[in-house]
Design an enzyme around this catalytic site. Sequence first.
Site, PDB file in Angstrom:
ATOM      1  N   CYS A   1     -53.017 -13.693 -11.342  1.00  0.00           N
ATOM      2  CA  CYS A   1     -51.855 -13.189 -10.599  1.00  0.00           C
ATOM      3  C   CYS A   1     -51.319 -14.546  -9.910  1.00  0.00           C
ATOM      4  O   CYS A   1     -52.011 -15.537  -9.802  1.00  0.00           O
ATOM      5  CB  CYS A   1     -52.431 -12.557  -9.377  1.00  0.00           C
ATOM      6  SG  CYS A   1     -51.272 -12.074  -8.024  1.00  0.00           S
TER       7      CYS A   1
ATOM      8  N   TYR B   1     -28.429 -17.084  11.978  1.00  0.00           N
ATOM      9  CA  TYR B   1     -29.245 -16.614  10.868  1.00  0.00           C
ATOM     10  C   TYR B   1     -30.483 -15.691  11.443  1.00  0.00           C
ATOM     11  O   TYR B   1     -31.520 -15.682  11.390  1.00  0.00           O
ATOM     12  CB  TYR B   1     -30.015 -17.750   9.817  1.00  0.00           C
ATOM     13  CG  TYR B   1     -28.960 -18.983   9.236  1.00  0.00           C
ATOM     14  CD1 TYR B   1     -28.687 -18.489   8.261  1.00  0.00           C
ATOM     15  CD2 TYR B   1     -28.854 -19.956  10.129  1.00  0.00           C
ATOM     16  CE1 TYR B   1     -27.710 -19.841   7.627  1.00  0.00           C
ATOM     17  CE2 TYR B   1     -28.314 -21.003   9.612  1.00  0.00           C
ATOM     18  CZ  TYR B   1     -27.607 -20.910   8.319  1.00  0.00           C
ATOM     19  OH  TYR B   1     -26.925 -21.989   7.833  1.00  0.00           O
TER      20      TYR B   1
ATOM     21  N   CYS C   1     -55.353  -5.983  -2.952  1.00  0.00           N
ATOM     22  CA  CYS C   1     -54.678  -7.631  -3.093  1.00  0.00           C
ATOM     23  C   CYS C   1     -55.495  -8.132  -1.626  1.00  0.00           C
ATOM     24  O   CYS C   1     -55.254  -7.457  -0.738  1.00  0.00           O
ATOM     25  CB  CYS C   1     -53.395  -7.538  -2.892  1.00  0.00           C
ATOM     26  SG  CYS C   1     -52.542  -9.140  -2.257  1.00  0.00           S
TER      27      CYS C   1
ATOM     28  N   ASP D   1     -32.378 -20.590  12.001  1.00  0.00           N
ATOM     29  CA  ASP D   1     -33.528 -20.009  10.922  1.00  0.00           C
ATOM     30  C   ASP D   1     -33.141 -19.755   9.718  1.00  0.00           C
ATOM     31  O   ASP D   1     -33.033 -18.411   9.369  1.00  0.00           O
ATOM     32  CB  ASP D   1     -34.275 -18.800  11.767  1.00  0.00           C
ATOM     33  CG  ASP D   1     -35.585 -18.179  10.813  1.00  0.00           C
ATOM     34  OD1 ASP D   1     -35.788 -19.198   9.943  1.00  0.00           O
ATOM     35  OD2 ASP D   1     -36.062 -17.491  11.327  1.00  0.00           O
TER      36      ASP D   1
ATOM     37  N   CYS E   1     -38.169 -22.514   6.397  1.00  0.00           N
ATOM     38  CA  CYS E   1     -39.516 -22.009   5.509  1.00  0.00           C
ATOM     39  C   CYS E   1     -39.473 -22.877   4.433  1.00  0.00           C
ATOM     40  O   CYS E   1     -40.100 -22.697   3.365  1.00  0.00           O
ATOM     41  CB  CYS E   1     -39.137 -20.604   4.898  1.00  0.00           C
ATOM     42  SG  CYS E   1     -37.170 -20.382   4.377  1.00  0.00           S
TER      43      CYS E   1
ATOM     44  N   GLU F   1     -25.472 -13.240  11.425  1.00  0.00           N
ATOM     45  CA  GLU F   1     -26.107 -12.935  10.252  1.00  0.00           C
ATOM     46  C   GLU F   1     -25.284 -12.567   9.219  1.00  0.00           C
ATOM     47  O   GLU F   1     -24.056 -11.821   9.418  1.00  0.00           O
ATOM     48  CB  GLU F   1     -27.303 -11.817  10.636  1.00  0.00           C
ATOM     49  CG  GLU F   1     -27.841 -11.067   9.439  1.00  0.00           C
ATOM     50  CD  GLU F   1     -28.608 -11.851   8.449  1.00  0.00           C
ATOM     51  OE1 GLU F   1     -29.355 -12.818   8.776  1.00  0.00           O
ATOM     52  OE2 GLU F   1     -28.361 -11.736   7.375  1.00  0.00           O
TER      53      GLU F   1
ATOM     54  N   CYS G   1     -60.590 -13.752  -4.634  1.00  0.00           N
ATOM     55  CA  CYS G   1     -60.074 -12.877  -5.230  1.00  0.00           C
ATOM     56  C   CYS G   1     -60.417 -12.819  -6.553  1.00  0.00           C
ATOM     57  O   CYS G   1     -60.081 -13.691  -7.331  1.00  0.00           O
ATOM     58  CB  CYS G   1     -58.594 -12.828  -5.277  1.00  0.00           C
ATOM     59  SG  CYS G   1     -57.684 -11.489  -5.962  1.00  0.00           S
TER      60      CYS G   1
ATOM     61  N   CYS H   1     -51.037 -15.954  -5.002  1.00  0.00           N
ATOM     62  CA  CYS H   1     -51.439 -17.052  -4.220  1.00  0.00           C
ATOM     63  C   CYS H   1     -51.694 -18.362  -5.136  1.00  0.00           C
ATOM     64  O   CYS H   1     -51.962 -18.086  -6.557  1.00  0.00           O
ATOM     65  CB  CYS H   1     -52.858 -16.635  -3.730  1.00  0.00           C
ATOM     66  SG  CYS H   1     -52.901 -15.379  -2.467  1.00  0.00           S
TER      67      CYS H   1
END
Length: 458
Positions: free
Chosen positions: A83, A317, A164, A386, A413, A338, A77, A86
């Site tokens: 930016c 979740y 992008c 989650d 995550c 949730e 990129c 990433c």
Amino acid sequence: MTKQAPVQKNEYIDVVFEDLTHEGNGVAKVDGYPLFVPNGLPGEKAKIKVIKLNKGYGFGRLIELYEKSPDRVEPNCPIYKECGGCQLQHLSYPGQLRAKHNQVQEVLTRIGKIENAIVHPVLGMEDPWRYRNKAQVPVGEREGGLIAGFYQKRSHDIIDMEACLIQQEKNDEVVQSIKRICEKHGVRAYNEQTHKGTLRHIMARSGMKTGEIMVVLITRNTDLPNKNQIIQDIIQSNPDIKSIVQNINTKKTNVIFGDETKVLWGNEFIYDYIGNIRFAISARSFYQVNPEQTKVLYDQALKYAGLSGKETVIDAYCGIGTISLFLAQQAKKVYGVEIVPEAIEDAKRNAKLNEIENVEFAVGEAETVIPKWYEDGVKADVLVVDPPRKGCDETLLQTIIEMKPKKVVYVSCNPATLARDLRILEDGGFKTAEVQPVDMFPQTMHVETVVLMSRVDK
Ligand code: SAH
């Protein structure tokens, strides 16, 4: 305080990078004192300049590379350096997958003290580019024209962006044409300093399987000059656009969306499929941004759940019910919980849309609702969690320990909070059996992990 550092600010030193942080910085150590250096890769020898010293760690800038890592590649990129989106384009894709694997294994051992768990190689993408289904870009002005792109690293200056490389191409194209259309009709960009102007952000989201596109114009107030012409031009710009929505954000804030949403043209929703399940997605709905890998992630969760059709399952979740609906096809009954009421409305709508009747959704905190269900006699055979980055609430973990499901499937995550929570569950009678990281966000440091835990003291 900073006296403890064995180096001085502005000093040039030669180092060897040993590791990569979860932000993607190279780590070099001087007498055990870690220096974090953007763009450094493990194994590389380099000259760095010491930039900042804190208690216990510091930062440096890469000045010269003496020896390059065999995994170093030229970033694809052209705007990678400016930016902040990433962090790993300078690392080959196999190198990225190995780095993510190491990260998961390292925190499970160090923070979780988890022993003998099998951490499988990260499930990556065949083509790790152009995967995002949603573009959300700030709008600004330069020499009277509109620009739309990204905030420069550590600033609020907007850099104009044509493309992008982790974004689906059609979302890029839609953003470009909306920018031109709004400019043609005299729309001014919102100005953060003066709190004047109109257009704050442009969002484009597309369904991977259906091809349907939604456009959202986020504005400072309800006024949108030349609204009808703008709508007509947008409709004509791309036949896949099925929904044009205006969201109004009147506040002085970094938060993108405001409270009011109006459909300007077309449907309130676009549709998409993950596997064979159809989802209605509105402007504000949470929907995973990498649909291809979402399927991989959910298939893995389903495999770990190992359902036969007789089980009661809780999905904590649950968001818009994505995992719940996947599980419901193979379970007797699924309960989803949730905290965001609109997400639960979406979940219920999605259940109806797919004629799935063995699910029940509740709004509330997982740590409040699940103990209540337990008191009311709901007993889960399998519990799926989650949670957001901060991990599970301790009360929820204690309820899981009391409830004694046969299996816990943990989708995470954030490896650090995952490791912390696995330790608590292990101490409560579960054993970490298998760990499967999935690459949902190639070119970035983010890693998603699915873990299977089984009950040991039956
Ligand atoms: N399982 C979903 C969403 C996961 S994201 C999917 O795969 O699409 C995590 C979700 O947890 C978000 O939707 C967030 O709103 C929700 N959440 C955050 N804190 C919560 C809490 N204390 N109780 C229940 N849900 C919560």
